[in-house]
Motif scaffolding. Structure first.
Motif, mmCIF file in Angstrom:
data_model
loop_
_atom_site.group_PDB
_atom_site.id
_atom_site.type_symbol
_atom_site.label_atom_id
_atom_site.label_comp_id
_atom_site.label_asym_id
_atom_site.label_seq_id
_atom_site.Cartn_x
_atom_site.Cartn_y
_atom_site.Cartn_z
ATOM 1 N N VAL A 122 8.385 -6.199 -4.296
ATOM 2 C CA VAL A 122 7.739 -7.059 -5.275
ATOM 3 C C VAL A 122 8.375 -6.734 -6.624
ATOM 4 C CG1 VAL A 122 5.569 -7.585 -6.455
ATOM 5 C CG2 VAL A 122 5.580 -7.115 -3.983
ATOM 6 N N LEU A 123 8.818 -7.750 -7.329
ATOM 7 C CA LEU A 123 9.412 -7.545 -8.646
ATOM 8 C C LEU A 123 8.297 -7.194 -9.632
ATOM 9 C CD1 LEU A 123 11.899 -7.654 -10.497
ATOM 10 C CD2 LEU A 123 11.389 -10.067 -10.872
ATOM 11 N N ALA A 124 8.397 -6.005 -10.219
ATOM 12 C CA ALA A 124 7.360 -5.551 -11.144
ATOM 13 C C ALA A 124 7.997 -4.730 -12.255
ATOM 14 C CB ALA A 124 6.316 -4.717 -10.411
ATOM 15 N N ASP A 125 7.681 -5.094 -13.474
ATOM 16 C CA ASP A 125 8.118 -4.363 -14.657
ATOM 17 C C ASP A 125 6.941 -3.496 -15.090
ATOM 18 O OD1 ASP A 125 8.776 -3.460 -17.217
ATOM 19 O OD2 ASP A 125 9.644 -5.377 -17.833
ATOM 20 N N MET A 126 7.127 -2.185 -15.104
ATOM 21 C CA MET A 126 6.032 -1.271 -15.440
ATOM 22 C C MET A 126 5.598 -1.373 -16.899
ATOM 23 S SD MET A 126 6.923 2.128 -13.169
ATOM 24 C CE MET A 126 8.304 2.584 -14.203
ATOM 25 N N ASN A 127 6.331 -2.150 -17.702
ATOM 26 C CA ASN A 127 5.962 -2.360 -19.103
ATOM 27 C C ASN A 127 5.145 -3.637 -19.294
ATOM 28 O OD1 ASN A 127 7.328 -0.047 -20.306
ATOM 29 N ND2 ASN A 127 9.173 -1.062 -19.554
ATOM 30 N N GLU A 128 4.838 -4.304 -18.202
ATOM 31 C CA GLU A 128 4.068 -5.549 -18.223
ATOM 32 C C GLU A 128 2.875 -5.400 -17.284
ATOM 33 O OE1 GLU A 128 4.840 -8.105 -20.163
ATOM 34 O OE2 GLU A 128 6.691 -7.175 -20.886
ATOM 35 N N PRO A 129 1.901 -6.316 -17.361
ATOM 36 C CA PRO A 129 0.818 -6.286 -16.376
ATOM 37 C C PRO A 129 1.392 -6.383 -14.954
ATOM 38 C CG PRO A 129 0.239 -7.731 -18.186
ATOM 39 C CD PRO A 129 1.689 -7.346 -18.379
ATOM 40 N N LEU A 130 0.883 -5.576 -14.056
ATOM 41 C CA LEU A 130 1.397 -5.564 -12.690
ATOM 42 C C LEU A 130 0.926 -6.805 -11.942
ATOM 43 C CD1 LEU A 130 0.891 -1.785 -11.839
ATOM 44 C CD2 LEU A 130 2.974 -2.944 -12.608
ATOM 45 N N PRO A 131 1.779 -7.349 -11.072
ATOM 46 C CA PRO A 131 1.458 -8.603 -10.383
ATOM 47 C C PRO A 131 0.580 -8.418 -9.144
ATOM 48 C CG PRO A 131 3.651 -7.891 -9.772
ATOM 49 C CD PRO A 131 3.142 -6.904 -10.792
ATOM 50 N N PHE A 132 -0.508 -7.659 -9.302
ATOM 51 C CA PHE A 132 -1.409 -7.395 -8.184
ATOM 52 C C PHE A 132 -2.846 -7.599 -8.642
ATOM 53 C CE2 PHE A 132 2.287 -4.532 -7.729
ATOM 54 C CZ PHE A 132 2.812 -5.056 -6.557
ATOM 55 N N ALA A 133 -3.702 -7.882 -7.677
ATOM 56 C CA ALA A 133 -5.124 -8.089 -7.972
ATOM 57 C C ALA A 133 -5.803 -6.759 -8.287
ATOM 58 C CB ALA A 133 -5.805 -8.753 -6.775
ATOM 59 N N ALA A 134 -6.866 -6.822 -9.045
ATOM 60 C CA ALA A 134 -7.668 -5.634 -9.350
ATOM 61 C C ALA A 134 -8.243 -5.078 -8.050
ATOM 62 C CB ALA A 134 -8.789 -5.986 -10.320
ATOM 63 N N GLY A 135 -8.144 -3.768 -7.875
ATOM 64 C CA GLY A 135 -8.705 -3.112 -6.705
ATOM 65 C C GLY A 135 -7.991 -3.387 -5.403
ATOM 66 N N GLU A 136 -6.749 -3.855 -5.463
ATOM 67 C CA GLU A 136 -6.022 -4.254 -4.252
ATOM 68 C C GLU A 136 -5.583 -3.082 -3.376
ATOM 69 O OE1 GLU A 136 -2.032 -6.841 -3.087
ATOM 70 O OE2 GLU A 136 -2.970 -7.165 -5.012
ATOM 71 N N PHE A 137 -5.410 -1.893 -3.962
ATOM 72 C CA PHE A 137 -4.814 -0.784 -3.217
ATOM 73 C C PHE A 137 -5.779 0.390 -3.052
ATOM 74 C CE2 PHE A 137 -1.369 -3.135 -5.178
ATOM 75 C CZ PHE A 137 -0.549 -3.367 -4.085
ATOM 76 N N ASP A 138 -5.690 1.025 -1.888
ATOM 77 C CA ASP A 138 -6.463 2.239 -1.625
ATOM 78 C C ASP A 138 -5.842 3.436 -2.340
ATOM 79 O OD1 ASP A 138 -8.385 1.153 0.355
ATOM 80 O OD2 ASP A 138 -6.528 0.731 1.453
ATOM 81 N N ALA A 139 -4.530 3.392 -2.509
ATOM 82 C CA ALA A 139 -3.821 4.458 -3.222
ATOM 83 C C ALA A 139 -2.640 3.851 -3.959
ATOM 84 C CB ALA A 139 -3.339 5.529 -2.249
ATOM 85 N N VAL A 140 -2.307 4.450 -5.089
ATOM 86 C CA VAL A 140 -1.160 4.021 -5.891
ATOM 87 C C VAL A 140 -0.313 5.259 -6.160
ATOM 88 C CG1 VAL A 140 -0.408 3.033 -8.093
ATOM 89 C CG2 VAL A 140 -2.472 2.160 -6.976
ATOM 90 N N VAL A 141 0.984 5.146 -5.887
ATOM 91 C CA VAL A 141 1.919 6.238 -6.112
ATOM 92 C C VAL A 141 2.921 5.799 -7.163
ATOM 93 C CG1 VAL A 141 3.719 7.676 -5.075
ATOM 94 C CG2 VAL A 141 1.684 7.071 -3.736
#
Length: 181
Positions: A122-141
């Motif tokens: 998934v194309l994601a720039d860590m300096n911008e809002p992430l393109p995922f829904a709130a609460g979508e992941f059980d863990a984030v690394v």
């Protein structure tokens, strides 16, 4: 490197740090491994290393590392120690080595990075809002990524947003004061 494991709760307490002893254990194991001492998890030379020759970089390389590093092993152990399966975000995913190992263990991993070389990322720039829904992941690394963000606090806020309440957030950053880091 430093590893921070946090639990995210939207109820009242916010972020809670877990396992300073786990962090210390991981750091000690990393030191031992880098020196080839006790607890060394290295079983083979880095990818492409043969007779002292390092693999030359190519356009398909996504990360500065070509092998499963000590900090990846520490993060892997933290996740596997919980003995639960879930949806994990790996950002920045680099070359995907951690994701591949987690998938072998039955985890569902979404890789995100700013590069466009891998069609499954998934194309994601860590300096911008992430393109995922709130609460979508059980863990984030987020391994070795925080120091690349223009506003690390905003990135941590986004990592918290996409983690489910009670989910885990694992961050690693390089320890620039350690020659082995």
């Amino acid at each position: 490197f430093f590893v921070v494991l946090v639990e995210w709760s939207r109820r009242s307490e916010g972020l809670t740090c877990f396992g300073s002893d786990a962090r210390l254990r991981g750091m000690i194991e990393s030191e031992d491994t880098n020196r080839g001492g006790a607890g060394s998890s290295r079983t083979q030379p880095p990818v492409g290393a043969r007779s002292g020759q390092a693999k030359s970089a190519s356009r398909s390389d996504f990360s500065h590392v070509g092998n499963f590093t000590d900090y990846m092993e520490t993060v892997y152990r933290l996740i596997e120690a919980e003995k639960r399966r879930g949806k994990i975000l790996d950002i920045p995913a680099g070359n995907g080595l951690l994701a591949a190992r987690l998938r072998e263990g039955g985890q569902m991993v979404v890789c995100a990075d700013i590069n466009r070389e891998r069609p499954d990322y998934v194309l994601a720039d860590m300096n911008e809002p992430l393109p995922f829904a709130a609460g979508e992941f059980d863990a984030v690394v987020c391994m070795e990524g925080l120091e690349h963000a223009l506003d690390p606090a905003a990135l941590i806020g986004e990592l918290c947003r996409v983690a489910r309440p009670g989910g885990r957030i694992i961050l690693t950053v390089p320890n620039i004061q350690n020659v082995f880091s």
